[in-house]
Design a protein around this motif. Structure first.
Motif, PDB file in Angstrom:
ATOM      1  N   LEU A   8      17.729  32.981 -77.567  1.00  0.00           N
ATOM      2  CA  LEU A   8      16.281  32.876 -77.694  1.00  0.00           C
ATOM      3  C   LEU A   8      16.037  31.871 -78.812  1.00  0.00           C
ATOM      4  O   LEU A   8      16.650  31.961 -79.871  1.00  0.00           O
ATOM      5  CB  LEU A   8      15.657  34.215 -78.100  1.00  0.00           C
ATOM      6  CG  LEU A   8      15.731  35.367 -77.112  1.00  0.00           C
ATOM      7  CD1 LEU A   8      15.171  36.631 -77.742  1.00  0.00           C
ATOM      8  CD2 LEU A   8      14.971  35.044 -75.859  1.00  0.00           C
ATOM      9  N   GLU A  13       9.022  33.705 -77.893  1.00  0.00           N
ATOM     10  CA  GLU A  13      10.016  34.591 -77.288  1.00  0.00           C
ATOM     11  C   GLU A  13      10.377  35.717 -78.255  1.00  0.00           C
ATOM     12  O   GLU A  13      10.468  36.884 -77.858  1.00  0.00           O
ATOM     13  CB  GLU A  13      11.278  33.807 -76.925  1.00  0.00           C
ATOM     14  CG  GLU A  13      11.059  32.758 -75.857  1.00  0.00           C
ATOM     15  CD  GLU A  13      12.251  31.842 -75.664  1.00  0.00           C
ATOM     16  OE1 GLU A  13      12.385  31.317 -74.540  1.00  0.00           O
ATOM     17  OE2 GLU A  13      13.035  31.646 -76.603  1.00  0.00           O
ATOM     18  N   ARG A  16       7.423  38.122 -78.426  1.00  0.00           N
ATOM     19  CA  ARG A  16       7.309  38.958 -77.216  1.00  0.00           C
ATOM     20  C   ARG A  16       8.282  40.130 -77.282  1.00  0.00           C
ATOM     21  O   ARG A  16       7.923  41.271 -76.979  1.00  0.00           O
ATOM     22  CB  ARG A  16       7.567  38.111 -75.967  1.00  0.00           C
ATOM     23  CG  ARG A  16       7.386  38.853 -74.655  1.00  0.00           C
ATOM     24  CD  ARG A  16       7.496  37.922 -73.462  1.00  0.00           C
ATOM     25  NE  ARG A  16       8.695  37.113 -73.460  1.00  0.00           N
ATOM     26  CZ  ARG A  16       9.879  37.530 -73.010  1.00  0.00           C
ATOM     27  NH1 ARG A  16      10.016  38.747 -72.536  1.00  0.00           N
ATOM     28  NH2 ARG A  16      10.920  36.727 -73.035  1.00  0.00           N
ATOM     29  N   VAL A  17       9.507  39.868 -77.699  1.00  0.00           N
ATOM     30  CA  VAL A  17      10.501  40.942 -77.820  1.00  0.00           C
ATOM     31  C   VAL A  17      10.074  41.931 -78.905  1.00  0.00           C
ATOM     32  O   VAL A  17      10.154  43.146 -78.719  1.00  0.00           O
ATOM     33  CB  VAL A  17      11.901  40.372 -78.118  1.00  0.00           C
ATOM     34  CG1 VAL A  17      12.901  41.484 -78.392  1.00  0.00           C
ATOM     35  CG2 VAL A  17      12.377  39.519 -76.946  1.00  0.00           C
ATOM     36  N   GLY A  21       9.190  45.194 -76.988  1.00  0.00           N
ATOM     37  CA  GLY A  21      10.510  45.807 -76.875  1.00  0.00           C
ATOM     38  C   GLY A  21      10.665  47.063 -77.703  1.00  0.00           C
ATOM     39  O   GLY A  21       9.788  47.444 -78.483  1.00  0.00           O
ATOM     40  N   LEU A  34      14.228  44.056 -75.240  1.00  0.00           N
ATOM     41  CA  LEU A  34      13.216  44.040 -74.186  1.00  0.00           C
ATOM     42  C   LEU A  34      13.921  43.968 -72.833  1.00  0.00           C
ATOM     43  O   LEU A  34      14.563  42.961 -72.514  1.00  0.00           O
ATOM     44  CB  LEU A  34      12.282  42.844 -74.360  1.00  0.00           C
ATOM     45  CG  LEU A  34      11.153  42.716 -73.343  1.00  0.00           C
ATOM     46  CD1 LEU A  34      10.194  43.901 -73.448  1.00  0.00           C
ATOM     47  CD2 LEU A  34      10.410  41.414 -73.551  1.00  0.00           C
ATOM     48  N   THR A  37      13.746  41.458 -67.903  1.00  0.00           N
ATOM     49  CA  THR A  37      13.346  40.060 -67.895  1.00  0.00           C
ATOM     50  C   THR A  37      13.766  39.342 -66.619  1.00  0.00           C
ATOM     51  O   THR A  37      13.231  38.291 -66.301  1.00  0.00           O
ATOM     52  CB  THR A  37      13.945  39.313 -69.108  1.00  0.00           C
ATOM     53  OG1 THR A  37      15.361  39.363 -69.021  1.00  0.00           O
ATOM     54  CG2 THR A  37      13.465  39.913 -70.407  1.00  0.00           C
ATOM     55  N   ARG A  42      19.771  37.253 -73.093  1.00  0.00           N
ATOM     56  CA  ARG A  42      19.589  36.231 -74.126  1.00  0.00           C
ATOM     57  C   ARG A  42      19.470  36.940 -75.467  1.00  0.00           C
ATOM     58  O   ARG A  42      18.938  38.041 -75.546  1.00  0.00           O
ATOM     59  CB  ARG A  42      18.330  35.413 -73.876  1.00  0.00           C
ATOM     60  CG  ARG A  42      18.370  34.646 -72.580  1.00  0.00           C
ATOM     61  CD  ARG A  42      17.176  33.760 -72.395  1.00  0.00           C
ATOM     62  NE  ARG A  42      15.932  34.517 -72.514  1.00  0.00           N
ATOM     63  CZ  ARG A  42      14.732  33.954 -72.696  1.00  0.00           C
ATOM     64  NH1 ARG A  42      14.616  32.653 -72.782  1.00  0.00           N
ATOM     65  NH2 ARG A  42      13.653  34.693 -72.769  1.00  0.00           N
ATOM     66  N   GLY A  79      19.338  40.774 -67.673  1.00  0.00           N
ATOM     67  CA  GLY A  79      17.978  41.299 -67.678  1.00  0.00           C
ATOM     68  C   GLY A  79      17.466  41.768 -69.021  1.00  0.00           C
ATOM     69  O   GLY A  79      16.475  42.481 -69.093  1.00  0.00           O
ATOM     70  N   TRP A  80      18.094  41.394 -70.112  1.00  0.00           N
ATOM     71  CA  TRP A  80      17.667  41.827 -71.445  1.00  0.00           C
ATOM     72  C   TRP A  80      17.418  40.619 -72.339  1.00  0.00           C
ATOM     73  O   TRP A  80      18.144  39.627 -72.267  1.00  0.00           O
ATOM     74  CB  TRP A  80      18.745  42.680 -72.122  1.00  0.00           C
ATOM     75  CG  TRP A  80      18.905  44.039 -71.548  1.00  0.00           C
ATOM     76  CD1 TRP A  80      19.697  44.389 -70.499  1.00  0.00           C
ATOM     77  CD2 TRP A  80      18.282  45.246 -71.986  1.00  0.00           C
ATOM     78  NE1 TRP A  80      19.612  45.724 -70.260  1.00  0.00           N
ATOM     79  CE2 TRP A  80      18.751  46.284 -71.163  1.00  0.00           C
ATOM     80  CE3 TRP A  80      17.391  45.549 -73.001  1.00  0.00           C
ATOM     81  CZ2 TRP A  80      18.338  47.589 -71.309  1.00  0.00           C
ATOM     82  CZ3 TRP A  80      16.978  46.852 -73.161  1.00  0.00           C
ATOM     83  CH2 TRP A  80      17.449  47.863 -72.319  1.00  0.00           C
ATOM     84  N   ASP A  81      16.397  40.736 -73.178  1.00  0.00           N
ATOM     85  CA  ASP A  81      16.213  39.824 -74.303  1.00  0.00           C
ATOM     86  C   ASP A  81      16.405  40.648 -75.560  1.00  0.00           C
ATOM     87  O   ASP A  81      15.779  41.708 -75.724  1.00  0.00           O
ATOM     88  CB  ASP A  81      14.815  39.200 -74.306  1.00  0.00           C
ATOM     89  CG  ASP A  81      14.673  38.062 -73.315  1.00  0.00           C
ATOM     90  OD1 ASP A  81      15.700  37.590 -72.799  1.00  0.00           O
ATOM     91  OD2 ASP A  81      13.535  37.635 -73.065  1.00  0.00           O
TER      92      ASP A  81
END
Length: 114
Positions: A8, A13, A16-17, A21, A34, A37, A42, A79-81
């Protein structure tokens, strides 16, 4: 040698997390995660100015990057940040304990299965 997960990089970004999250805290780090995604996993790294000067903050982030590379390397769930926030204990703790803290935070957040 395991490759580092994608990063990230943009402020929005990270925000947002942090906003949407979940959090998992340890003495050495704070993990913000989070899910959902739909992209590969990331990871972002940050350290606040209250930790010290740029040298201290960069050393803290280097330790977090290496811990993430070793923990999430090849078998990272998609699928995770994730955002790893360095704390005072990040640079003082033994590296094996830092790895254990990261694994525990990832399990608490649901990224890794127990």
């Amino acid at each position: 040698m395991a490759a580092s997960p994608p990063r990230l990089k943009r402020r929005r970004e990270f925000l947002r997390v942090a906003g949407k999250g979940s959090r998992a805290a340890r003495p050495t780090l704070l993990l913000q995660a989070l899910p959902g995604t739909g992209a590969p996993l990331r990871v972002g790294f940050t350290a606040t100015k209250k930790l010290g000067n740029a040298v201290v903050r960069n050393r803290t982030k280097r330790r977090l990057r290496e811990a993430a590379r070793l923990t999430l390397g090849a078998g990272a769930p998609a699928g995770w940040d994730l955002v790893l926030v360095g704390r005072e204990g990040t640079r003082k703790r033994r590296f094996d304990q830092l790895l254990a803290d990261l694994r525990g935070a990832l399990r608490q957040a649901g990224v890794l299965q127990p």
